[in-house]
Each structure stands twice: as structure tokens, then as C-alpha cells.
Design a protein around this motif. Structure first.
Motif, PDB file in Angstrom:
ATOM      1  N   THR A  97      64.450   4.761  -4.265  1.00  0.00           N
ATOM      2  CA  THR A  97      64.488   3.891  -3.016  1.00  0.00           C
ATOM      3  C   THR A  97      65.050   5.806  -1.824  1.00  0.00           C
ATOM      4  OG1 THR A  97      66.199   2.791  -3.645  1.00  0.00           O
ATOM      5  CG2 THR A  97      66.521   2.651  -0.851  1.00  0.00           C
ATOM      6  N   PRO A  98      64.332   5.739  -0.596  1.00  0.00           N
ATOM      7  CA  PRO A  98      63.930   6.970   0.411  1.00  0.00           C
ATOM      8  C   PRO A  98      65.717   7.249   0.297  1.00  0.00           C
ATOM      9  CG  PRO A  98      62.056   6.079   0.892  1.00  0.00           C
ATOM     10  CD  PRO A  98      63.456   4.616  -0.266  1.00  0.00           C
ATOM     11  N   ASP A  99      65.858   6.810   1.439  1.00  0.00           N
ATOM     12  CA  ASP A  99      67.499   6.950   2.186  1.00  0.00           C
ATOM     13  C   ASP A  99      68.647   6.653   0.400  1.00  0.00           C
ATOM     14  OD1 ASP A  99      67.429   3.432   0.724  1.00  0.00           O
ATOM     15  OD2 ASP A  99      68.371   3.423   2.513  1.00  0.00           O
ATOM     16  N   VAL A 100      68.462   6.871  -0.474  1.00  0.00           N
ATOM     17  CA  VAL A 100      69.366   6.498  -1.421  1.00  0.00           C
ATOM     18  C   VAL A 100      68.315   7.943  -2.225  1.00  0.00           C
ATOM     19  CG1 VAL A 100      70.440   5.944  -3.494  1.00  0.00           C
ATOM     20  CG2 VAL A 100      69.994   4.769  -1.901  1.00  0.00           C
ATOM     21  N   ARG A 101      68.104   8.080  -3.217  1.00  0.00           N
ATOM     22  CA  ARG A 101      67.772   9.489  -3.081  1.00  0.00           C
ATOM     23  C   ARG A 101      68.207  11.057  -2.766  1.00  0.00           C
ATOM     24  NH1 ARG A 101      64.170  11.703  -7.230  1.00  0.00           N
ATOM     25  NH2 ARG A 101      63.501  13.854  -6.801  1.00  0.00           N
ATOM     26  N   PRO A 102      68.432  11.921  -3.186  1.00  0.00           N
ATOM     27  CA  PRO A 102      68.756  13.294  -3.061  1.00  0.00           C
ATOM     28  C   PRO A 102      67.549  14.035  -2.134  1.00  0.00           C
ATOM     29  CG  PRO A 102      69.999  12.953  -4.549  1.00  0.00           C
ATOM     30  CD  PRO A 102      69.376  11.727  -4.456  1.00  0.00           C
ATOM     31  N   GLN A 103      67.649  14.505  -0.919  1.00  0.00           N
ATOM     32  CA  GLN A 103      66.466  15.103  -0.409  1.00  0.00           C
ATOM     33  C   GLN A 103      66.155  16.362  -0.514  1.00  0.00           C
ATOM     34  OE1 GLN A 103      65.760  14.172   3.903  1.00  0.00           O
ATOM     35  NE2 GLN A 103      64.054  14.856   3.614  1.00  0.00           N
ATOM     36  N   LEU A 104      64.826  16.233  -1.005  1.00  0.00           N
ATOM     37  CA  LEU A 104      65.068  18.041  -1.128  1.00  0.00           C
ATOM     38  C   LEU A 104      64.147  18.933   0.397  1.00  0.00           C
ATOM     39  CD1 LEU A 104      64.286  20.722  -3.151  1.00  0.00           C
ATOM     40  CD2 LEU A 104      62.741  19.982  -3.686  1.00  0.00           C
ATOM     41  N   ALA A 117      66.447  37.218 -12.783  1.00  0.00           N
ATOM     42  CA  ALA A 117      66.152  38.673 -13.324  1.00  0.00           C
ATOM     43  C   ALA A 117      65.389  38.956 -12.588  1.00  0.00           C
ATOM     44  CB  ALA A 117      65.603  38.843 -15.196  1.00  0.00           C
ATOM     45  N   ILE A 118      64.545  38.761 -11.974  1.00  0.00           N
ATOM     46  CA  ILE A 118      63.071  38.775 -11.889  1.00  0.00           C
ATOM     47  C   ILE A 118      63.197  38.536  -9.623  1.00  0.00           C
ATOM     48  CG2 ILE A 118      60.955  38.467 -11.064  1.00  0.00           C
ATOM     49  CD1 ILE A 118      60.647  38.628 -14.148  1.00  0.00           C
ATOM     50  N   THR A 119      63.599  37.143  -9.634  1.00  0.00           N
ATOM     51  CA  THR A 119      62.900  36.264  -8.155  1.00  0.00           C
ATOM     52  C   THR A 119      64.186  35.211  -8.253  1.00  0.00           C
ATOM     53  OG1 THR A 119      62.325  34.411  -9.796  1.00  0.00           O
ATOM     54  CG2 THR A 119      60.788  35.905  -8.840  1.00  0.00           C
ATOM     55  N   ALA A 120      64.875  35.495  -6.848  1.00  0.00           N
ATOM     56  CA  ALA A 120      65.712  34.963  -6.684  1.00  0.00           C
ATOM     57  C   ALA A 120      65.676  33.383  -5.988  1.00  0.00           C
ATOM     58  CB  ALA A 120      66.617  35.472  -4.812  1.00  0.00           C
ATOM     59  N   LYS A 121      65.660  32.348  -6.209  1.00  0.00           N
ATOM     60  CA  LYS A 121      65.530  31.078  -5.806  1.00  0.00           C
ATOM     61  C   LYS A 121      66.454  30.299  -4.627  1.00  0.00           C
ATOM     62  CE  LYS A 121      64.809  31.419  -9.421  1.00  0.00           C
ATOM     63  NZ  LYS A 121      64.925  32.465 -10.700  1.00  0.00           N
ATOM     64  N   ALA A 122      66.203  29.243  -4.007  1.00  0.00           N
ATOM     65  CA  ALA A 122      67.631  28.604  -3.121  1.00  0.00           C
ATOM     66  C   ALA A 122      66.587  27.162  -2.750  1.00  0.00           C
ATOM     67  CB  ALA A 122      67.548  29.139  -1.856  1.00  0.00           C
ATOM     68  N   ALA A 123      67.558  26.866  -3.337  1.00  0.00           N
ATOM     69  CA  ALA A 123      67.224  24.717  -2.719  1.00  0.00           C
ATOM     70  C   ALA A 123      68.224  24.330  -2.121  1.00  0.00           C
ATOM     71  CB  ALA A 123      66.810  23.954  -3.901  1.00  0.00           C
ATOM     72  N   ILE A 124      67.783  23.519  -1.031  1.00  0.00           N
ATOM     73  CA  ILE A 124      68.726  22.831   0.029  1.00  0.00           C
ATOM     74  C   ILE A 124      68.601  21.199   0.255  1.00  0.00           C
ATOM     75  CG2 ILE A 124      69.247  22.767   2.864  1.00  0.00           C
ATOM     76  CD1 ILE A 124      69.548  25.441   1.700  1.00  0.00           C
ATOM     77  N   ILE A 125      69.835  20.906   0.026  1.00  0.00           N
ATOM     78  CA  ILE A 125      69.405  19.386  -0.481  1.00  0.00           C
ATOM     79  C   ILE A 125      70.203  18.252   0.320  1.00  0.00           C
ATOM     80  CG2 ILE A 125      70.191  17.313  -2.120  1.00  0.00           C
ATOM     81  CD1 ILE A 125      68.605  19.010  -3.782  1.00  0.00           C
ATOM     82  N   ARG A 126      70.018  17.472   1.031  1.00  0.00           N
ATOM     83  CA  ARG A 126      70.455  16.837   1.666  1.00  0.00           C
ATOM     84  C   ARG A 126      70.390  15.090   0.831  1.00  0.00           C
ATOM     85  NH1 ARG A 126      71.088  16.465   7.060  1.00  0.00           N
ATOM     86  NH2 ARG A 126      68.975  17.577   7.837  1.00  0.00           N
ATOM     87  N   PHE A 127      72.518  15.126   1.022  1.00  0.00           N
ATOM     88  CA  PHE A 127      72.419  13.847   0.406  1.00  0.00           C
ATOM     89  C   PHE A 127      72.864  12.231   1.169  1.00  0.00           C
ATOM     90  CE2 PHE A 127      73.504  16.836  -2.783  1.00  0.00           C
ATOM     91  CZ  PHE A 127      73.435  16.188  -4.287  1.00  0.00           C
ATOM     92  N   HIS A 128      72.282  11.473   1.467  1.00  0.00           N
ATOM     93  CA  HIS A 128      72.967  10.547   2.087  1.00  0.00           C
ATOM     94  C   HIS A 128      73.320   9.361   2.012  1.00  0.00           C
ATOM     95  CE1 HIS A 128      69.168  12.134   4.055  1.00  0.00           C
ATOM     96  NE2 HIS A 128      68.549  12.107   2.389  1.00  0.00           N
ATOM     97  N   HIS A 129      74.459   9.483  -0.121  1.00  0.00           N
ATOM     98  CA  HIS A 129      74.530   8.395  -0.416  1.00  0.00           C
ATOM     99  C   HIS A 129      75.473   8.911  -0.791  1.00  0.00           C
ATOM    100  CE1 HIS A 129      73.862  11.464  -2.826  1.00  0.00           C
ATOM    101  NE2 HIS A 129      73.798  11.031  -4.285  1.00  0.00           N
TER     102      HIS A 129
END
Lengths: 371, 274
Positions: B32-39, B10-22
């Protein structure tokens, strides 16, 4: 779907109409007297006329009925029938003669304890009293054969509605809603013919919700807001049954349980029996007809995955009913959602609630498939 | 694989980009850093009148920050009040489902999410994998939402960013009994007329919101960990008073305001595997 399937103006019926409110109005008797009973659905917009007479905690259904009458929108009616159900409709019946004297009121008594042996005797007497008042209005006698013919039309209609509900999962919730709404507003022989034609057309048409659409049962007083059904359709859900006071339990009869009216039997007694035999609404009591058991059975029979309570704001009987039914669903681990409808329901929030509930059901199914 | 989530509120617009390695069998919470989706990146802007434009802009901001081209985003999910106005979205999902998933990503122990946004507040019971088990949502009344805080900050001529800290430093709390924004504002005016100190009125406003949200959320089973998300989570006063009223410790993740967008991007990844 033919565009005029739901158009009352194209029914070809030019006879007088009787408006009615609440379940338990003996529609068959009004039909036997030559009237088409038409449920007064709540209408959107300003309710200023009615607000001058009713307190703000009266539900939209009752407020809107009085508002429509005071603003001249019901002047085409030959009368209005109100059965004793909740306090709000009783109050409306009390003020109607003073507020709307030009539309005759047919107030109908309905016992509270439906299992009592006296209930049937009282009801038959009440029906015959109503018959006398109707005869005074129309100027001729309503015969047993008239009532028998009317009961037969209604029986036929209930069979067609049973077939329609059997197809519910394949219909868009909005279309189902329009058929049910039309059933409450259209002469039953006409509606039966249209449902019949529709079901024949449907056999070749297909369409409707996806085969894996989450299956939902609706519970509430009346079908008051099209937004609910539009939101269900947009969310990709299907409605597989309902427990509206004027919905499936009133309009449809199971073909297997159906017993045609015996020509020798007393039609007045049969009408009283019909009123007493239906699933009790939350304003009535019957020790052996539990609404909770009925809901659980319906959920199981239809393989429903969730229940949505679509309650009118300030509807106390359904408020108490919700407490009991939701407890039962919780114990049975059946997801449910309560939404409160009112004259100014916010479509955005309503859609979010319904979509989120449908998403919840879809994820629940996915999880259960994975297990 | 890169996915994006855009939450138009209603007030703000938000965006997130995520990389999936898995692969699809990996969990969201695997450390595990190479498995967890990375923000990769996030962005927040005012939603304004033109929601589609805001959605496009906030996504562009997040993509630029992540150093990712729009063409690299294989799935985009829109959520929030303006979810249908997200251009190019492959799918829309409600903010209830997205906040549950986002909160689970931010705090894997979560069982209850309280999301207080600009015009809605919600309580969400969360199960395994960040799935919604049950939820409650405020009705059309704005009390208990960010809009309530905005109206009150305006009435008291206080910057909204100072509101929470002023509430926490107040020596006392004025009683705001009404749960309606309009009536509460008239109560505030009465307190002002009586000369009640401004910070005590502000503390009272925060307490009133916390009480209202607690009443609503109590309709679902509250189980720890309880996570606060949504734009109002940035207000420390609300968080603390909510904790008091709930009787449960409250976790406010760093990306609390972005939980919906993050959840949307995660769901975009889940659907990409199907």
C-alpha cells in the motif's frame, strides 16, 4: 580497575620464572620448586626468526614462542615447560634443545586416553621424573609439603577465579580478558589477592556492560588476541563464560565441587588427579566427559545466547573440535560464530563479524520477546 | 518522518533517504503506497581517502535530490566499513544487518543475500522481516571481491565497466585455478603470454570469483529467493556465473548497490519508533 592489577612487574615476586605452553603443564610442581609459571602468550610482529625453523602451517602460538626465544625475549626465563598436546607443540619441544639450548626444556608427557587406569599411574611416574629434573636444576629436594602448599595456593586461586567468573557478565570483556591473561602469567598467591581486592572494590563500583547485553560464551585454544575482546566490548556484548584450554575450566573451580586437599593424602597423586579430572582439551579423549555436553550445560547455566569460536589459524585439534561442537549447537538452535585468529588478524573484519553476530543475537531476543 | 542511511564502503560511499508514512506496526513490505516506507533518493560517490568527508558529501547529494533538509532527518544510521566515520550518525549498524534489511525491502521474498562489495563478500541467511539468521564473510583475502576485479581489469587494460559484458560474450573460459588475487594475477599473465584471447581470460576471472563466492556462501543454508547486492552486482558477468555455480536463480534488484544504505535508513526508522 587499578592500573597495576595486571602488571607482573609490581607483583613483588623476584623469583625465577618458568615459561610454559599449553594446558596440562603441572604448574603446581614448578611453583613448589620456587618458580612462577608464566604462559608464553603469542606476541605480535615479525616472526622471521621462527619461520626459519618452522613450516608456515604451524600456529601463531607455537611460532611466536620460538620467535620470542630466538630473539632473546625469553632470556629471563629459567626454563620452559611444554606438555605433550598437539603436533605443533610436540614439534616445538623436538627443536627447542637445538634452537634454544640456553633455556632448559622440561618436556612433560601427558596420556591421551584420560579414562585409562594406567593413565594415573603413568602420570604420577611422569610427575616424579619431572620432580627429579627440577631438583637437579635447583639443587635441593622438593618435599611433599612443598607440593602440598603449592596445591593449596592453586586451589585458593581457583576459588577466587570462580568468583571472578561469576561476575563475568558485569565486567567489560576486555577487563575479563586481562584478568584471565594475568592469571596465566602471575604468581597465583599475588593474583588471588588482587582478584579478591578487585571483587571487594567492584561491589561498590558497578559499571560494566548493560544489564541486557547479549550473553556470549567463548571457545578456543588460548586467549591470543586482545582485539577480540575489545570488539566484544565495543559491540555491547558480555562474556558469561569460556572454554579456553587455559581459561575457566582450568583456572576456576566450582566452590560446591571443591574438595580441599587432605593433609594425609599423597600430593603427587592429587596433582595427577587434577590433571586427569579437568575438562579434556580437544587433544585428549575421555569417553564420559564430552566437550559438547559441557558446552551445552554451560550455555544453559549461564543463559548464554550465543557462542563464539575463537580459533587460532592452523590449530587442527580445535578445528576438529569446532566441527563437533558446532553441530551440537546447530541441533540445539544456539547461534554461533567462527572467527579465525592469526598473527595479522584484520581488526576491521573481525569487528564487523562480531558486531553483526551481536546484532543477530539482539534481534533474535527481540523477536522472541515479541512472540 | 524522514530517515537516512549512509554506507561507507571500501570503494564507494552510498546514501539513501526514506520517508516513513506509517506507524511502527506497519510492515516494510506492505505494498500500500501510503504505508510502505518510500525511498526518496539515493546517491553514490567514490569514498576516497577522507571517509568522513565522503559520508557528508554523499548524504548531502541524496538530501538535495530528495529535496529534504538535513534538519528534517530524524535518524541517521551509518554502516559499512567506514560506519564509525559517518558524521552525525545516531547509531552504527554493520553492513551485514543492513544488507539483509535492505534486500528484504527490495525483494520481500528474499531468504539469502549475497553481498559482494569492494573488499568483502558475504552470504546472509535472512528470516522474517529481513532479520539476519546466519552469515558468512570472506577472510582477509581480497579474492571474490570487487578489488579482485579491479586488479584484473587493470592487469588486462580493460575498463571495469566493460568487464562483465566481455566475460559474457566470450566463446570460452580460461581456467583460473588460484583463489588468491596475487597468484591469480600471475596466472592471468601466463594466459596472456600464451596468447589466450582477452575475453576468455576475463570470463575465466569471473568464473573464478563466482566459484569462490559459491564455496563461501554454501556454508550457510541457501534458500530462494537469492538476492545479489553490493557494487559488484552491477557486473552482469558475475551475476550470471554466480547463478550457474549456485544452481539457484539470482535476483539483482535495481538498487542492489544501495541495499546497505537503504537497510541503514530503514533501521533508522525502526529505532526511531522505540
Amino acid at each position: 580497575m587499578a592500573t597495576d592489577d595486571f602488571d607482573i612487574a609490581t607483583t613483588g615476586h623476584s623469583g625465577p620464572r618458568i615459561g610454559f605452553l599449553t594446558a596440562y603443564v603441572p604448574e603446581e610442581l614448578f611453583h613448589a620448586a620456587g618458580f612462577t609459571p608464566v604462559f608464553i602468550f603469542p606476541a605480535p610482529g615479525d616472526q622471521g626468526y621462527a619461520r626459519a625453523h618452522l613450516p608456515s602451517f604451524v600456529c601463531w602460538v607455537v611460532t611466536s614462542a620460538l620467535n620470542q626465544a630466538l630473539s632473546g625475549q625469553l632470556d629471563h626465563l629459567a626454563g620452559i615447560a611444554i606438555a605433550k598436546t598437539c603436533d605443533a607443540t610436540q614439534g616445538l619441544a623436538d627443536v627447542w634443545p637445538q634452537c634454544v639450548p640456553h633455556i632448559p626444556l622440561f618436556h612433560f608427557g601427558m596420556p591421551l586416553r584420560l579414562e585409562s587406569p594406567a593413565a594415573r599411574i603413568y602420570l604420577t611416574t611422569e610427575l616424579k621424573s619431572l620432580r627429579q629434573r627440577l631438583e637437579a636444576l635447583i639443587g635441593y629436594a622438593i618435599t611433599d609439603d612443598d607440593l602440598r602448599a603449592s596445591l593449596s595456593h592453586y586451589d585458593q586461586h581457583r576459588l577466587w577465579m570462580h568468583r571472578l567468573y561469576a561476575e563475568a557478565a558485569h565486567l567489560s570483556p576486555s577487563d575479563l580478558y586481562r584478568w584471565v591473561q594475568a592469571a596465566n602469567r602471575m604468581a597465583k598467591p599475588t593474583h588471588s589477592a588482587r582478584v579478591q581486592a578487585f571483587l571487594v572494590r567492584r561491589e561498590s563500583a558497578g559499571g560494566g556492560p548493560a544489564a541486557d547485553a547479549p550473553r556470549i560464551i567463548l571457545v578456543g585454544p588460548v586467549l591470543g588476541d586482545a582485539v577480540l575482546f575489545e570488539a566484544l566490548a565495543e559491540a555491547g556484548a558480555c562474556v558469561v563464560g569460556d572454554m579456553f584450554d587455559l581459561g575457566e575450566d582450568y583456572l576456576a573451580a566450582d566452590t560446591n565441587a571443591h574438595q580441599p586437599l587432605d593433609e594425609e593424602s599423597d600430593p603427587w597423586d592429587a596433582l595427577a588427579a587434577r590433571l586427569l579430572a579437568r575438562l579434556p582439551t580437544p587433544t585428549k579423549y575421555h569417553p564420559r566427559r564430552s566437550r559438547a555436553d559441557h558446552l551445552l550445560k554451560r550455555v544453559a547455566e549461564r543463559a548464554a545466547e550465543g557462542v563464539i569460536f575463537a580459533r587460532q589459524k592452523f590449530c587442527e585439534p580445535h578445528g576438529f573440535d569446532y566441527a563437533a561442537l558446532s553441530r551440537t549447537l546447530k541441533q540445539a538452535h544456539i547461534p554461533y560464530l567462527l572467527i579465525e585468529l592469526e598473527q595479522a588478524s584484520q581488526a576491521g573484519q573481525l569487528r564487523t563479524r562480531i558486531e553483526a553476530f551481536v546484532e543477530l543475537l539482539a534481534e533474535r531476543r527481540q523477536q522472541s520477546d515479541e512472540v | 518522518m524522514v530517515t537516512a542511511g549512509v554506507d561507507v564502503g571500501a570503494i564507494t560511499a552510498k546514501a539513501a533517504i526514506i520517508r516513513f508514512h506509517h506507524s511502527r506496526n506497519s510492515t516494510l513490505t506492505n505494498d500500500t503506497p501510503d504505508v510502505r516506507p518510500q525511498l526518496l533518493a539515493t546517491a553514490v560517490i567514490q569514498a576516497g581517502y577522507n571517509r568522513s568527508q565522503a559520508a557528508r558529501q554523499v548524504l548531502d547529494h541524496a538530501l538535495a535530490q530528495a529535496g529534504v533538509n538535513r534538519e528534517e532527518v530524524v535518524r541517521l544510521v551509518g554502516t559499512g566499513y567506514g560506519r564509525v566515520q559517518v558524521p552525525g550518525a545516531d547509531r552504527t549498524v554493520t553492513e551485514i544487518t543492513c544488507h539483509a534489511r535492505g534486500a528484504y525491502y527490495l525483494c520481500p521474498d528474499v531468504h539469502t543475500v549475497i553481498d559482494i562489495g569492494g573488499q568483502d563478500s558475504k552470504g546472509i541467511s535472512v528470516g522474517k522481516g529481513g532479520k539476519v539468521l546466519d552469515f558468512v564473510m570472506n577472510d582477509k583475502c581480497a579474492a571474490g571481491t570487487g578489488r579482485f576485479l579491479e586488479v584484473m581489469a587493470h592487469a588486462l587494460e580493460v575498463d571495469l565497466t566493460d568487464f562483465g559484458t566481455m566475460a559474457l560474450s566470450a566463446p570460452g573460459r580460461a581456467k583460473i585455478s588460484s583463489t588468491c588475487t596475487v597468484f591469480a594475477e600471475s596466472e592471468v599473465v601466463t594466459h596472456v603470454a600464451k596468447g589466450v584471447p582477452k575475453d576468455e581470460i576475463i570470463a575465466g576471472i569471473h568464473e573464478a570469483i563466482a566459484a569462490r563466492v559459491t564455496t563461501m556462501v554454501s556454508r550457510i543454508a541457501i534458500r530462494e529467493a537469492v538476492v545479489l547486492t553490493g557494487g559488484v552486482a552491477r557486473n552482469a558477468g558475475i551475476a550470471q556465473m554466480l547463478e550457474e555455480k549456485l544452481g539457484h536463480p539470482l535476483i539483482v534488484p535495481m538498487y542492489a548497490q544501495l541495499a546497505g544504505a537503504i537497510g541503514a535508513a530503514l533501521i533508522a526508522g525502526e529505532t526511531a519508533w522505540r
